[in-house]
Design a protein around this motif. Structure first.
Motif, PDB file in Angstrom:
ATOM      1  N   ILE A   1       0.846  -1.200   0.000  1.00  0.00           N
ATOM      2  CA  ILE A   1       0.000   0.000   0.000  1.00  0.00           C
ATOM      3  C   ILE A   1       0.879   1.246   0.000  1.00  0.00           C
ATOM      4  N   ALA A   2       1.944   1.221   0.797  1.00  0.00           N
ATOM      5  CA  ALA A   2       2.866   2.355   0.842  1.00  0.00           C
ATOM      6  C   ALA A   2       3.496   2.616  -0.518  1.00  0.00           C
ATOM      7  N   SER A   3       3.772   1.560  -1.269  1.00  0.00           N
ATOM      8  CA  SER A   3       4.363   1.719  -2.598  1.00  0.00           C
ATOM      9  C   SER A   3       3.403   2.429  -3.539  1.00  0.00           C
ATOM     10  N   ILE A   4       2.118   2.123  -3.435  1.00  0.00           N
ATOM     11  CA  ILE A   4       1.105   2.803  -4.245  1.00  0.00           C
ATOM     12  C   ILE A   4       1.041   4.283  -3.888  1.00  0.00           C
ATOM     13  N   VAL A   5       1.088   4.570  -2.596  1.00  0.00           N
ATOM     14  CA  VAL A   5       1.052   5.957  -2.130  1.00  0.00           C
ATOM     15  C   VAL A   5       2.285   6.709  -2.622  1.00  0.00           C
ATOM     16  N   LYS A   6       3.434   6.056  -2.542  1.00  0.00           N
ATOM     17  CA  LYS A   6       4.682   6.689  -2.979  1.00  0.00           C
ATOM     18  C   LYS A   6       4.654   7.046  -4.459  1.00  0.00           C
ATOM     19  N   GLU A   7       4.032   6.183  -5.265  1.00  0.00           N
ATOM     20  CA  GLU A   7       3.933   6.466  -6.695  1.00  0.00           C
ATOM     21  C   GLU A   7       3.127   7.736  -6.951  1.00  0.00           C
ATOM     22  N   ALA A   8       2.130   7.985  -6.105  1.00  0.00           N
ATOM     23  CA  ALA A   8       1.330   9.209  -6.249  1.00  0.00           C
ATOM     24  C   ALA A   8       2.119  10.419  -5.784  1.00  0.00           C
ATOM     25  N   ASP A   9       2.763  10.302  -4.615  1.00  0.00           N
ATOM     26  CA  ASP A   9       3.562  11.402  -4.058  1.00  0.00           C
ATOM     27  C   ASP A   9       4.222  10.906  -2.779  1.00  0.00           C
ATOM     28  N   PRO A  10       5.540  10.846  -2.708  1.00  0.00           N
ATOM     29  CA  PRO A  10       6.209  10.335  -1.504  1.00  0.00           C
ATOM     30  C   PRO A  10       6.013  11.192  -0.260  1.00  0.00           C
TER      31      PRO A  10
END
Length: 237
Positions: free
Chosen positions: A159-168
């Motif tokens: 889930i964190a990886s998906i969030v990071k792709e949007a904006d770290p």
């Protein structure tokens, strides 16, 4: 969760005992702390729709938001707490047009099978929401619940990886589960499980990560000393 603790951790120590608590961000004077039914803290410019999931009635909350805007203009942030299931593009259009500008997005699980066991439905749209909310210019934070045996570090990292792709820089909080309702037989996470999840998420590349419900896994003075030594007070939500 994230924005509510940037100024104050709501312990009330400065009012009750005349000295700051150990987690105090040291950004306010005691004169700026007030008491409400929810505890001690500063008066904030945030009004929140919360409690259960409310995305099934977007028209009602859109109308309420419009009335708030009529009275307060842009002086308040209007926050919408949700598990995201109701935030399809059509509903986001309605809420955005009404003046809702921020979201507390509680992503329950990454694996669809786990999500169905917890929530009874798919999470395919929900996993696309971080990018959708970012593209629309909303202020939001993502929360994930660490549930031993259900949602652990592997899913939290995905889930964190998906969030990071949007904006770290999107705020990300890992909440500790505590037994309730139909999951009363599931134990809460341990301090070390939460700490390992925290560092795993940081390794993904997210810049703003915190742990929440810390009282669930840090119950003694020794626990708190160890937790602060591991992650620092800035990581405590």
């Amino acid at each position: 969760m994230w924005h509510a603790t940037d100024l104050c951790h709501h312990c009330g120590a400065c009012v009750l005992y005349g000295s700051k608590g150990p987690l105090c961000p040291s950004k306010l004077s005691v004169k700026q702390i007030t008491y409400s039914p929810q505890g001690y803290g500063p008066a904030r410019n945030i009004v929140a729709f919360t409690g259960g999931d409310i995305g099934c009635r977007p028209e009602f909350y859109a109308e309420a938001a419009e009335k708030i805007r009529e009275v307060c203009g842009k002086k308040l942030w209007i926050l919408f707490e949700t598990n995201g299931y109701g935030l399809v593009p059509e509903n986001l259009d309605v809420l955005e047009a009404a003046g809702i500008d921020s979201f507390w997005l509680d992503i329950k699980a990454y694996y669809e099978e786990t999500y169905r066991r917890l929530c009874g439905t798919t999470n395919r749209w929900i996993l696309r929401l971080p990018q959708e909310l970012k593209d629309r210019g909303f202020v939001f934070e993502v929360l994930v619940l660490y549930i031993p045996g259900w949602v652990e570090t592997d899913q939290i990292v995905k889930i964190a990886s998906i969030v990071k792709e949007a904006d770290p820089s999107i705020p990300f909080t890992i909440l500790a589960f505590f037994p309730e309702y139909k999951l009363r037989d599931v134990r809460p996470p341990t301090l070390m499980e939460m700490a390992k999840a925290y560092f795993a998420v940081r390794e993904v590349g997210l810049k703003n990560v915190k742990l929440g419900n810390c009282h669930v896994f840090a119950r003694t003075e020794e626990d708190w000393s160890l937790l602060l030594a591991l992650v620092g007070k800035e990581a405590i939500g």
